[in-house]
Write an enzyme that holds these catalytic residues in place. Structure first.
Site, PDB file in Angstrom:
ATOM      1  N   GLY A  40     -11.763   4.306  -2.912  1.00 18.16           N
ATOM      2  CA  GLY A  40     -11.656   3.172  -3.826  1.00 18.16           C
ATOM      3  C   GLY A  40     -12.033   1.897  -3.099  1.00 18.16           C
ATOM      4  N   GLY A  42     -11.945  -1.362  -4.828  1.00 16.45           N
ATOM      5  CA  GLY A  42     -11.557  -2.544  -5.592  1.00 16.45           C
ATOM      6  C   GLY A  42     -10.753  -3.478  -4.710  1.00 16.45           C
ATOM      7  N   HIS A 266      -1.433  -3.808 -23.604  1.00 11.07           N
ATOM      8  CA  HIS A 266      -1.658  -5.262 -23.506  1.00 11.07           C
ATOM      9  C   HIS A 266      -1.760  -5.868 -24.900  1.00 11.07           C
ATOM     10  CE1 HIS A 266      -3.319  -9.096 -22.341  1.00 11.07           C
ATOM     11  NE2 HIS A 266      -3.269  -8.778 -21.064  1.00 11.07           N
ATOM     12  N   ARG A 330       4.415  -8.735 -21.925  1.00 11.14           N
ATOM     13  CA  ARG A 330       3.425  -7.945 -22.653  1.00 11.14           C
ATOM     14  C   ARG A 330       4.045  -6.868 -23.537  1.00 11.14           C
ATOM     15  NH1 ARG A 330      -1.159  -7.253 -17.877  1.00 11.14           N
ATOM     16  NH2 ARG A 330      -1.839  -9.428 -17.956  1.00 11.14           N
ATOM     17  N   GLU A 425      -2.804  -0.125  -7.928  1.00 12.17           N
ATOM     18  CA  GLU A 425      -2.349   0.469  -9.191  1.00 12.17           C
ATOM     19  C   GLU A 425      -2.125   1.973  -9.073  1.00 12.17           C
ATOM     20  OE1 GLU A 425      -4.941  -0.442 -12.452  1.00 12.17           O
ATOM     21  OE2 GLU A 425      -3.663   0.514 -13.955  1.00 12.17           O
ATOM     22  N   LEU A 441      -3.359  -8.179  -9.534  1.00 13.44           N
ATOM     23  CA  LEU A 441      -4.207  -8.648  -8.428  1.00 13.44           C
ATOM     24  C   LEU A 441      -3.350  -8.960  -7.211  1.00 13.44           C
ATOM     25  CD1 LEU A 441      -6.634 -11.023 -10.387  1.00 13.44           C
ATOM     26  CD2 LEU A 441      -6.769  -8.552 -10.048  1.00 13.44           C
TER      27      LEU A 441
END
Length: 637
Positions: A40, A42, A266, A330, A425, A441
């Site tokens: 990964g 990200g 969301h 949320r 995550e 983030l």
């Protein structure tokens, strides 16, 4: 199996400092003897790979995209939280910690969350030093805005492109290490299995997505930073390629899967428009800073929104949650939107939408201010819907977005498999049953820049460099299993496409295990999924072969994993016979419709152990111990 979270002793505010002091160090020259695989690229994976290389470790980094810059972190819009208190509005590390614990409905690990809040201030400093173009005030200070579940402004942002800008910062750090030879990058390469030798994670088996070649890579430790599994619902805000494969294959090799039923819906996404859609589009939560959410008071009122007088509108979030208003968390905001739509007061085609209205903000602040803050989001909305949100309200509706569950990890971010680390995550550790906006983030970069680089050294300090050969029989065995699975997917030659199966599974998960769940629906899903899975393996049609670029084959492998994983999500949702955060069991709600926890029976992390396909997994429990926080019914009213 006894789960040891390895939480340091001592006062909460001193645990991380004490732990860093107690951690064993490695001589810089010896770091070069250890190899680390990072899967990964990200925010979590990219920052981890760059930092580990900077420290001296030899790193191999894998991603299935054609560039690390295309990781899904790039899609994050609204911002990143940090307890800087630049606004002098009462923020602090403790308040960010408490807001996160409360937002997660008291189902997260206290020590991890406090560390996250503590580290948040370092992230902003590092990103500014990298040149990330955060928005600034007239004075030159970094600007902040508010996100759901907080009454302070602590969210740093770069218009509606914060994830993109942060990823570019991490990418340039990674690119520097690639150029220096510390990181070897493998784009368009997908991890298809984990290799254990003597019970330790020692490598992975991958498939080159261009040539189809299956190969092994060995290391002294493996780091999974592969994101979430929201695409189990088919329609989600995730990129189409996001999947559960890496952590699912690790789970099948013995890693525990924690809280898989904690899936976030969301509240502000562009509504579904028809059966043709393959994904949904997020409209940043930051829009709720200035936008007001409403529906008509009267059922079936089909007048254009600008023709409905204010006294005939129901600003339902402001009505139900006056303390937080449109910035309720949320999970709560999503359920409130669903509730008014279920009452027949939804707007737009099919009645599955609510308005997000900026008219008052434009009148108060002026059009240019709103354009400066959200211009790119308004443009994106117009391109998709053909509607100008400066003139008429946006239409939004909840959609699958983020997953709080993931592989179980201890305080050091290591799974129950020695040498297997899970960050971002992909792990379960920080957000409990509901993540607050702008905290994803924060976690990804905290794990990659500031936590893993410490804790992985502690593991290596007790080990000798022992990178195995990829000719080891265990690697060859796993390679053979991966090749056989690929061959089997290609050999079915049935009648149905991968998309058809994925859509069917996603609809079932959304209907029975989505925003609201109940025992009968979950049991129905458990009866249905095994049959659906059998049909998948009997009637799937994957064209082409395995020796070339074949996106249908890639997709089939990922959906095959979702077919198994979905069952685990439902098991977890059925077993957790309470409501907590985003996990809303209709049987357990307060008189005013809020989630009602059962702390006596369910104040634990559920950690599932794989027993085989069609076999019920074993549930292990990590009790949640709160030393600082008093458990209470969550209220935002």
């Amino acid at each position: 199996m006894k789960l040891d979270a390895k939480i340091p002793s001592g006062p909460l505010a001193q645990k991380w400092s004490k732990h860093r002091h107690d951690i064993k160090l490695i001589n810089p020259a010896n770091k070069r003897k250890f190899d680390v695989i990072v899967v990964g690229s990200g925010l979590a994976g990219g920052s981890a790979a760059a930092t580990l290389s900077e420290l001296g470790y030899k790193v191999e980094c894998f991603c299935f995209q054609d560039s690390p810059r295309r990781a899904h972190s790039i899609a994050a819009q609204g911002g990143i939280n940090a307890a800087k208190n630049y606004q002098n509005d009462g923020d602090s590390v403790y308040r960010l910690f408490y807001d996160t614990i409360k937002g997660g409905d008291f189902r997260s690990r206290e020590a991890n969350v406090y560390r996250l809040a503590e580290v948040s201030v370092n992230i902003i400093d590092q990103c500014v030093a990298q040149g990330v173009p955060f928005a600034r005030e007239y004075s030159g200070y970094l600007a902040n805005r508010s996100f759901g579940g907080a009454q302070v402004s602590r969210t740093f942002y770069a218009r509606g492109q914060t994830g993109q800008q942060l990823l570019l910062g991490a990418y340039q750090a990674l690119a520097k290490q690639i150029e220096a030879g510390g990181v070897k990058m493998y784009p368009r390469t997908e991890m298809l299995d984990l290799v254990l030798i003597n019970g330790q994670a020692k490598g992975i088996v991958v498939r080159d997505l261009v040539t189809g070649e299956i190969s092994s890579h060995a290391a002294d430790a493996v780091v999974l930073a592969t994101g979430g599994y929201g695409n189990v619902f088919f329609l989600s805000t995730n990129a189409k390629g996001c999947n559960v494969t890496a952590i699912w294959r690790a789970y099948k090799r013995g890693a525990l899967m924690a809280n898989p039923c904690f899936t976030q819906i969301h509240p502000t996404c562009i509504p579904v428009t028809g059966e043709h859609q393959s994904k949904l589009t997020l409209m940043s939560e930051s829009l709720r800073n200035d936008g007001r959410v409403w529906v008509p008071k009267t059922k079936g009122d089909n007048r254009p929104p600008n023709e409905i007088p204010k006294e005939e509108r129901d600003y339902f979030l402001e009505r139900k949650y006056p303390a937080y208003g449109n910035l309720a968390p949320r999970d709560i905001s999503s359920r409130a939107a669903k509730e008014v739509c279920d009452e027949g007061r939804g707007v737009g085609p099919g009645g599955r939408g609510v308005y997000l209205d900026f008219a008052d903000a434009i009148e108060r602040l002026g059009l240019n201010v709103i354009r400066e803050r959200y211009g790119n989001l308004f443009e994106m909305y117009e391109r998709i819907t053909g509607e100008d949100a400066y003139k008429i309200p946006m239409r939004i509706y909840p959609a699958s977005h983020y997953t709080m569950g993931g592989l179980w990890v201890d305080y050091n971010l290591m799974s129950n498999i020695p040498g297997l680390y899970v960050i971002g995550e992909a792990n379960f550790s920080d957000h409990g049953a509901n993540r607050l906006g702008a905290s994803a983030l924060m976690q990804g970069l905290a794990d990659g820049y500031f936590i893993l680089p410490y804790t992985i050294g502690d593991y290596f300090a007790a080990e000798r460099p022992a990178k195995p050969s990829v000719d080891d029989p265990e690697f060859k065995k796993v390679e053979s299993e991966v090749a056989e699975r690929t061959k089997k997917l290609l050999s079915i030659r049935g009648r149905r496409t991968v998309t058809e199966f994925h859509r069917e599974l996603g609809k079932l998960m959304w209907d029975k295990c989505g925003m609201a769940r109940n025992e009968a629906g979950l049991k129905e899903a458990l009866d249905t999924i095994p049959a659906m899975r059998r049909e998948f393996w009997e009637d799937l049609n994957v064209l082409g072969d395995g020796n070339e670029l074949n996106q249908s084959l890639e997709y089939a492998g990922r959906v095959a994993d979702f077919m198994e994983f979905a069952e685990l999500v439902v098991y977890d949702a059925l077993t957790r016979d309470e409501s907590s955060g985003a996990h809303f069991r209709e049987e357990h709600q307060t008189p005013d419709g809020e989630a009602r926890r059962d702390d006596e029976r369910f104040s634990y992390v559920s950690a599932w152990e794989y027993q085989g396909v069609d076999q019920r997994p074993i549930l292990h429990k990590e009790p949640l111990v709160y030393e600082e926080v008093h458990l209470a019914q969550r209220s935002y009213k």
